[in-house]
Design an enzyme around this catalytic site. Sequence first.
Site: not given
Ligand code: IDP
Ligand code: MG
Length: 143
Positions: A10, A50, A113, A116, A127
């Site tokens: 990312k 997304y 984070n 992905h 994807e």
């Molecule tokens: P993942 O990447 O671990 O699969 P997902 O729940 O699919 O997590 O969420 C996609 C992305 O959205 C996350 O990697 C993160 O960048 C962002 N994200 C998810 N939950 C939150 C939140 O509670 N606050 C802010 N950003 C979030």
């Molecule tokens: Mg996810």
Amino acid sequence: MNNKTLAILKPDCIKKNLIGKVTAQIQDAGFKVLGMKMIRLTPDAAKGFYEVHNGKVFFDNLIEYMTSGPCVPIALERENAVEEFRKLIGATDPAKAEEGTIRKLYADSIQENIVHGSDSNENAAKEISHFFSRKELLEINGL
Ligand code: IDP
Ligand code: MG
């Protein structure tokens, strides 16, 4: 298909100059790189990718973050790829991620984070095809 997954390095990963370190950790964990490119997501492409999160409170910020700089999508191959890759990257929130995982090591927040990883075999196939055509993957791997 249970041997492929899609990673995306990312924008925060690229800004922090961590492409090499993160990719090395992925390869050291036994993943083979089938395809890798640097791209810039448009808002529409990020929204499409997304779509499942559309309507959530963090959605607009997520799109802004994912379009804020280049990303590096990587098509990966390994036995049990989806599950093993999710283990390698750790929980979405780096504060909750296990020691040694990529997110624990490098991520600043639940949003920023670093990486992905696909969450199911079905989504992995979808994807991967977002960023790499089947023909392209066959051609670049010499098949
Ligand atoms: P993942 O990447 O671990 O699969 P997902 O729940 O699919 O997590 O969420 C996609 C992305 O959205 C996350 O990697 C993160 O960048 C962002 N994200 C998810 N939950 C939150 C939140 O509670 N606050 C802010 N950003 C979030
Ligand atoms: Mg996810």
